[in-house]
Design a protein around this motif. Sequence first.
Motif, PDB file in Angstrom:
ATOM      1  N   ARG A 183     -10.182 -21.643 -15.613  1.00 43.11           N
ATOM      2  CA  ARG A 183     -10.414 -23.064 -15.835  1.00 43.11           C
ATOM      3  C   ARG A 183     -11.816 -23.310 -16.381  1.00 43.11           C
ATOM      4  NH1 ARG A 183      -9.281 -24.630 -11.061  1.00 43.11           N
ATOM      5  NH2 ARG A 183     -11.401 -24.683 -10.226  1.00 43.11           N
ATOM      6  N   ALA A 184     -12.800 -22.588 -15.850  1.00 45.24           N
ATOM      7  CA  ALA A 184     -14.167 -22.746 -16.337  1.00 45.24           C
ATOM      8  C   ALA A 184     -14.289 -22.300 -17.786  1.00 45.24           C
ATOM      9  CB  ALA A 184     -15.128 -21.954 -15.448  1.00 45.24           C
ATOM     10  N   GLY A 185     -13.637 -21.197 -18.118  1.00 46.23           N
ATOM     11  CA  GLY A 185     -13.693 -20.724 -19.502  1.00 46.23           C
ATOM     12  C   GLY A 185     -13.091 -21.715 -20.479  1.00 46.23           C
ATOM     13  N   GLN A 186     -11.968 -22.314 -20.078  1.00 43.84           N
ATOM     14  CA  GLN A 186     -11.335 -23.289 -20.958  1.00 43.84           C
ATOM     15  C   GLN A 186     -12.183 -24.552 -21.101  1.00 43.84           C
ATOM     16  OE1 GLN A 186      -8.402 -22.854 -22.707  1.00 43.84           O
ATOM     17  NE2 GLN A 186      -8.577 -20.742 -22.005  1.00 43.84           N
ATOM     18  N   GLN A 187     -12.774 -25.012 -20.029  1.00 45.72           N
ATOM     19  CA  GLN A 187     -13.581 -26.222 -20.095  1.00 45.72           C
ATOM     20  C   GLN A 187     -14.909 -25.999 -20.809  1.00 45.72           C
ATOM     21  OE1 GLN A 187     -13.319 -27.226 -15.769  1.00 45.72           O
ATOM     22  NE2 GLN A 187     -12.563 -29.210 -16.493  1.00 45.72           N
ATOM     23  N   LEU A 188     -15.478 -24.811 -20.644  1.00 44.19           N
ATOM     24  CA  LEU A 188     -16.715 -24.516 -21.357  1.00 44.19           C
ATOM     25  C   LEU A 188     -16.486 -24.371 -22.849  1.00 44.19           C
ATOM     26  CD1 LEU A 188     -18.433 -21.994 -18.903  1.00 44.19           C
ATOM     27  CD2 LEU A 188     -18.997 -24.393 -19.273  1.00 44.19           C
ATOM     28  N   SER A 189     -15.265 -24.056 -23.249  1.00 42.04           N
ATOM     29  CA  SER A 189     -14.940 -23.969 -24.676  1.00 42.04           C
ATOM     30  C   SER A 189     -14.674 -25.332 -25.302  1.00 42.04           C
ATOM     31  CB  SER A 189     -13.723 -23.066 -24.876  1.00 42.04           C
ATOM     32  OG  SER A 189     -12.570 -23.629 -24.270  1.00 42.04           O
ATOM     33  N   GLY A 190     -14.753 -26.388 -24.503  1.00 46.39           N
ATOM     34  CA  GLY A 190     -14.601 -27.739 -25.028  1.00 46.39           C
ATOM     35  C   GLY A 190     -13.334 -28.442 -24.599  1.00 46.39           C
ATOM     36  N   LEU A 191     -12.477 -27.775 -23.827  1.00 49.85           N
ATOM     37  CA  LEU A 191     -11.222 -28.383 -23.386  1.00 49.85           C
ATOM     38  C   LEU A 191     -11.484 -29.305 -22.196  1.00 49.85           C
ATOM     39  CD1 LEU A 191      -8.290 -27.979 -24.439  1.00 49.85           C
ATOM     40  CD2 LEU A 191      -7.910 -26.527 -22.447  1.00 49.85           C
ATOM     41  N   ARG A 192     -10.887 -30.474 -22.206  1.00 48.79           N
ATOM     42  CA  ARG A 192     -11.043 -31.420 -21.109  1.00 48.79           C
ATOM     43  C   ARG A 192     -10.102 -31.059 -19.966  1.00 48.79           C
ATOM     44  NH1 ARG A 192     -13.908 -35.846 -22.945  1.00 48.79           N
ATOM     45  NH2 ARG A 192     -13.212 -37.078 -21.143  1.00 48.79           N
ATOM     46  N   ALA A 193     -10.401 -31.579 -18.750  1.00 49.32           N
ATOM     47  CA  ALA A 193      -9.631 -31.215 -17.566  1.00 49.32           C
ATOM     48  C   ALA A 193      -8.165 -31.603 -17.700  1.00 49.32           C
ATOM     49  CB  ALA A 193     -10.243 -31.862 -16.324  1.00 49.32           C
ATOM     50  N   ARG A 194      -7.895 -32.779 -18.216  1.00 56.23           N
ATOM     51  CA  ARG A 194      -6.505 -33.221 -18.329  1.00 56.23           C
ATOM     52  C   ARG A 194      -5.740 -32.448 -19.396  1.00 56.23           C
ATOM     53  NH1 ARG A 194      -9.492 -37.682 -20.237  1.00 56.23           N
ATOM     54  NH2 ARG A 194      -9.371 -37.996 -22.511  1.00 56.23           N
ATOM     55  N   GLU A 195      -6.471 -31.845 -20.353  1.00 61.10           N
ATOM     56  CA  GLU A 195      -5.814 -31.073 -21.409  1.00 61.10           C
ATOM     57  C   GLU A 195      -5.384 -29.692 -20.916  1.00 61.10           C
ATOM     58  OE1 GLU A 195      -8.227 -33.049 -25.207  1.00 61.10           O
ATOM     59  OE2 GLU A 195      -8.779 -31.072 -24.435  1.00 61.10           O
ATOM     60  N   LEU A 196      -5.896 -29.281 -19.754  1.00 63.80           N
ATOM     61  CA  LEU A 196      -5.480 -27.992 -19.201  1.00 63.80           C
ATOM     62  C   LEU A 196      -3.995 -27.981 -18.869  1.00 63.80           C
ATOM     63  CD1 LEU A 196      -8.461 -27.266 -16.778  1.00 63.80           C
ATOM     64  CD2 LEU A 196      -7.892 -25.978 -18.847  1.00 63.80           C
ATOM     65  N   TRP A 197      -3.459 -29.155 -18.536  1.00 59.56           N
ATOM     66  CA  TRP A 197      -2.075 -29.235 -18.105  1.00 59.56           C
ATOM     67  C   TRP A 197      -1.095 -29.166 -19.268  1.00 59.56           C
ATOM     68  CZ3 TRP A 197      -1.480 -28.378 -13.186  1.00 59.56           C
ATOM     69  CH2 TRP A 197      -2.557 -28.675 -12.320  1.00 59.56           C
ATOM     70  N   ASP A 198      -1.601 -29.016 -20.497  1.00 62.96           N
ATOM     71  CA  ASP A 198      -0.723 -28.786 -21.637  1.00 62.96           C
ATOM     72  C   ASP A 198      -0.330 -27.316 -21.760  1.00 62.96           C
ATOM     73  OD1 ASP A 198      -0.885 -31.465 -22.289  1.00 62.96           O
ATOM     74  OD2 ASP A 198      -2.615 -31.172 -23.615  1.00 62.96           O
ATOM     75  N   SER A 199      -1.008 -26.472 -20.986  1.00 65.03           N
ATOM     76  CA  SER A 199      -0.729 -25.029 -21.018  1.00 65.03           C
ATOM     77  C   SER A 199       0.264 -24.663 -19.920  1.00 65.03           C
ATOM     78  CB  SER A 199      -2.035 -24.243 -20.844  1.00 65.03           C
ATOM     79  OG  SER A 199      -1.779 -22.866 -20.677  1.00 65.03           O
ATOM     80  N   GLU A 200       1.372 -24.057 -20.294  1.00 74.86           N
ATOM     81  CA  GLU A 200       2.369 -23.633 -19.314  1.00 74.86           C
ATOM     82  C   GLU A 200       1.834 -22.512 -18.432  1.00 74.86           C
ATOM     83  OE1 GLU A 200       5.913 -22.603 -21.364  1.00 74.86           O
ATOM     84  OE2 GLU A 200       6.353 -24.668 -22.020  1.00 74.86           O
TER      85      GLU A 200
END
Length: 222
Positions: free
Chosen positions: A137-154
């Motif tokens: 989760r930290a890697g995805q958010q540090l790359s610019g992804l927002r928290a709510r956008e994480l839920w687009d990944s299965e």
Amino acid sequence: HRCAAPPPPQPFSKSRPSLALASRSPVESDTRHFKMGYGLMLGYPLFLMALNVLDLLMNSSFEYDEFEEVDQEIVVILFVLLQTFVQIFAFITMFLMLSNTYLFQVGIIGPLITNFKLTFAIHPIYMAMTCLLGVYRAGQQLSGLRARELWDSEVYIAASLIHKLMAVIYYYNNMNTVMKLGDASLYSKSAWVQLFSQGNAVSGTMVSGTTRNPLQDGAGAS
């Protein structure tokens, strides 16, 4: 006729047993262990429950909340470290409760490990899953992804669901272990001496009469 000189006084030896310890009766010893068990039921369990509640709050907020007013990179890293430290302290608290039992203090670790093996297995598994999910989760958010956008990944949804199911087992096991460690017999010397003298403590068989095995009668988290 000369009289023999009296022998010189013997120096005080630090290894000489104290009169207070020598005069302590088995009843006083059992009372002391009972008070220790009673203290454990009040102190460590409350602290462990507070850690569980804190971990639950972090599980229900870290994946959904967004902090716009602070540095996102620092917050993401702190969240991963904070939840990891909370789980480490929870394991230490559980270990301290086990270390106060009579079997642990006399070095008979086998029966404790056998009866609390689920506790020793769940804590590192849940901690590893929390670290892996947090790092992802930290890697995805540090790359610019927002928290709510994480839920687009299965993949993230599946990993988060498995982690939350494991968290339920983790909380239940912690509370179950605390309830079983509240048995004052686990801290009584006379109860275990009587069991081991009859050869039934490790095997877990019931002793005829009033003697019982606390680990077999519900004091162990299996």
